[in-house]
Design a protein around this motif. Sequence first.
Motif: not given
Length: 72
Positions: A32-57
């Motif tokens: 679900t989190l991946q689908a939201w990210r692909c649609r441009g929905a969901g919480p903001a995220f950070v791309r670290v190289g190929r990895a996806i990370r999220y801030r608790r804030r």
Amino acid sequence: MIPMQAAQSSIDADALIAEVQAADFLRISIRTLQAWRCRGAGPAFVRVGRAIRYRRRDLLAWIEANTVTSAR
């Protein structure tokens, strides 16, 4: 037992957490989190190289922005 506010204040809100931990925090599946990210929905995220990370804030801000206070 540590009070909830004390426990939360000891957590770094800007620390990056993995996708699995973010999904667990939101109580949703990783897919679900991946689908939201692909649609441009969901919480903001950070791309670290190929990895996806999220801030608790960002997760907390997204929860607040999507909180519904009344049903009309």
